[in-house]
Scaffold this active site. Structure first.
Site, PDB file in Angstrom:
ATOM      1  N   THR A 117      15.243  -4.189 -19.043  1.00  0.00           N
ATOM      2  CA  THR A 117      14.468  -4.565 -17.850  1.00  0.00           C
ATOM      3  C   THR A 117      13.532  -5.731 -18.157  1.00  0.00           C
ATOM      4  O   THR A 117      13.350  -6.119 -19.307  1.00  0.00           O
ATOM      5  CB  THR A 117      13.611  -3.383 -17.337  1.00  0.00           C
ATOM      6  OG1 THR A 117      12.539  -3.162 -18.265  1.00  0.00           O
ATOM      7  CG2 THR A 117      14.443  -2.121 -17.199  1.00  0.00           C
ATOM      8  N   CYS A 118      12.908  -6.270 -17.097  1.00  0.00           N
ATOM      9  CA  CYS A 118      12.012  -7.421 -17.255  1.00  0.00           C
ATOM     10  C   CYS A 118      10.606  -7.014 -17.672  1.00  0.00           C
ATOM     11  O   CYS A 118       9.749  -7.862 -17.872  1.00  0.00           O
ATOM     12  CB  CYS A 118      11.931  -8.201 -15.948  1.00  0.00           C
ATOM     13  SG  CYS A 118      13.518  -8.842 -15.459  1.00  0.00           S
ATOM     14  N   ASP A 119      10.346  -5.717 -17.756  1.00  0.00           N
ATOM     15  CA  ASP A 119       9.002  -5.242 -18.059  1.00  0.00           C
ATOM     16  C   ASP A 119       8.745  -5.323 -19.567  1.00  0.00           C
ATOM     17  O   ASP A 119       9.533  -4.795 -20.354  1.00  0.00           O
ATOM     18  CB  ASP A 119       8.890  -3.788 -17.582  1.00  0.00           C
ATOM     19  CG  ASP A 119       7.490  -3.241 -17.692  1.00  0.00           C
ATOM     20  OD1 ASP A 119       6.644  -3.883 -18.358  1.00  0.00           O
ATOM     21  OD2 ASP A 119       7.237  -2.168 -17.122  1.00  0.00           O
ATOM     22  N   ASN A 166      15.043  -1.720 -11.969  1.00  0.00           N
ATOM     23  CA  ASN A 166      15.588  -3.046 -12.256  1.00  0.00           C
ATOM     24  C   ASN A 166      17.124  -3.075 -12.217  1.00  0.00           C
ATOM     25  O   ASN A 166      17.764  -3.989 -12.718  1.00  0.00           O
ATOM     26  CB  ASN A 166      15.118  -3.518 -13.648  1.00  0.00           C
ATOM     27  CG  ASN A 166      14.639  -4.954 -13.687  1.00  0.00           C
ATOM     28  OD1 ASN A 166      14.060  -5.384 -14.679  1.00  0.00           O
ATOM     29  ND2 ASN A 166      14.874  -5.711 -12.639  1.00  0.00           N
TER      30      ASN A 166
END
Ligand SMILES: *Cc1c(COP(=O)(O)O)cnc(C)c1O
Length: 446
Positions: free
Chosen positions: A356-358, A396
């Site tokens: 994910t982008c986190d 996501n």
């Protein structure tokens, strides 16, 4: 090629999910080992590798070692294939903690006993459990909850009521002392009140998850003894809860039998009438070794690997709690030197980033892997049967996962579990034995 089931983040607990009793799946699944699986499937999504034979053997070992009834804590892994394997291993009691779990167990096993061991329940949850699913045993830690239970069951006279006792903060990796439990004086009062209105009563507690000290159970039993004495009533069941540990890299718990001996000692020391039953509620210990996770490396940046699963997927415990999991690289033949044929490539520690982008999707590890690992390689991570797959989210868009049955041994073993029953000499024997045992399971299920 192995038959593969797909599962999104949507849980088997979702309302409306239909599960045939014990019978599913109707297809006999060919068995394979993890390396074969990676070679033939070359999976781009994470794969959960279920070891039904390991799950059954672990359950059988626990059931035979524990001097009482073993309740499986469903929250730890509600995957139906996992629950079926535990059932095959002799588990007939389930500790459920929500209407969804109660329904799942009842759908799967008509003869199972369900115990609702969450001390704080909504009125509707109690009503459903009692009237729709035949649940009679409930835990509680307050007078308010007792009142709610009596009201929602329409003053039933066939209840089993279990007072959850608060324990002092212990040495478990996951401390559970804060959220639930009545202090000793309050617990004694509740025991008396419960005795007056129910068919059977008991005390339950939880020493904390991944509890490495057998004496924690003895201390908790001693405290329970003072509560029984203060209450001046007889109890029918003493429930020592879950918390039984498994091995992780760098952590080898004392053998299972040390825990069993400590519990037997602590229980005997209370001098309760001989008809008093002993229960336990293991989660992690029954299922952790029975599932591993295969992920693929998307990118390497120094000693950081970007992989296709992470803390929003099956690796939640590798995030903030920073659990380390046993790891091994899988590199099929066609991708260069096969992973099992490379002599002594040095192993070094890597951290992981999830897909994910986190930036919180980060797992510090360290996870020990060959120094030459690169994008495209696969990694198998072990001990993920507990609190892994069931914590997945669809965050996501990364919600695809595959489930496959495999015949491999666990990546890491916990002392006292698999030695006696199913650990023959040599890996090929193990695979044969596991295949036979799984074949047997599938035949019984068909
Ligand atoms: C989570 C839980 C368990 C299982 O705990 P493990 O540490 O996984 O063995 C057992 N009982 C209750 C009430 C729980 O909440």
């Amino acid at each position: 090629m192995a038959h593969v089931r797909f599962r999104s983040a949507v849980s088997p607990l979702r309302r409306g999910t239909t599960l045939a009793r014990r019978g599913t799946p109707s297809v006999r699944r060919p068995l394979t080992c993890v390396d074969n699986l990676v070679e033939t499937l070359r999976p781009v999504d994470p794969v959960h590798c279920l070891r039904p034979a390991v799950l059954s053997a672990t359950a059988a070992r626990f059931v035979s070692a524990f001097p009482g009834d073993v309740l499986y804590a469903v929250k730890c892994n509600p995957e139906p294939a996992v629950m079926r394997a535990l059932y095959e291993g002799g588990i007939r009691h389930f500790d459920a903690a929500s209407p969804g779990e109660v329904r799942l167990v009842r759908q799967m096993f008509s003869d199972a006993e369900i115990h609702y061991m969450h001390p704080v329940k909504s009125p509707d949850a109690i009503h459903q459990a009692y009237f729709d699913y035949g649940v009679r045993d409930f835990s509680l830690d307050s007078a308010e909850e007792l009142e709610k239970l009596m009201e929602q069951t329409e003053q039933a006279d066939d209840l089993g009521l279990f007072i959850r006792l608060a324990l002092p903060k212990g040495s478990a990796v996951y401390d559970l002392s804060g959220k639930f439990g009545a202090a000793p004086a309050e617990a004694a009062k509740l025991l008396r009140a419960a005795r007056a209105v129910s068919r059977r009563i008991g005390i339950c507690f939880h020493v904390g998850s991944q509890s490495l000290d057998p004496a924690a159970y003895e201390r908790a039993l001693e405290l329970a003894g003072t509560v029984i004495e203060a209450a001046g009533v007889e109890i029918d069941v003493m429930d020592v809860g879950g918390g039984f540990p498994v091995s992780y890299p760098g952590v080898t718990p004392p053998p299972l039998d040390d825990f069993m001996a400590a519990i037997a000692r602590g229980f005997a020391h209370l001098g309760l009438p001989s008809r008093t039953r002993l229960w336990c509620e293991p989660g992690r210990a029954l299922v952790a070794p029975g599932v591993s996770l295969v992920v693929q490396v998307i990118k390497r940046r120094g000693d950081e690997l970007f992989i296709n699963d992470g803390v929003y997927g099956s690796l939640s415990d590798a995030g903030v709690p920073a659990f380390r999991f046993p790891a091994r690289m899988i590199r099929p033949e066609a991708d260069g030197q096969a992973s099992d044929d490379r002599g002594d490539v040095e192993e070094v520690g890597f951290s992981f980033y999830g897909p994910t982008c986190d930036s919180a999707d980060h797992m510090v590890g360290p996870f020990m892997l060959p120094a030459d690992i690169k994008a495209g390689d696969w990694i198998e991570l072990g001990q993920l049967g507990a609190y892994g797959s069931c914590l997945r989210t669809a965050f996501n868009g990364f919600d695809n996962v595959r489930l496959v049955d495999v015949t491999d041994r666990p990546l890491l073993e916990t002392p006292g579990y698999l030695e006696q029953e199913v650990q023959p000499e040599g890996d090929s024997d193990w695979s044969d034995a596991a295949a036979k045992s799984v074949g047997h399971i599938m035949e019984r299920a068909a």
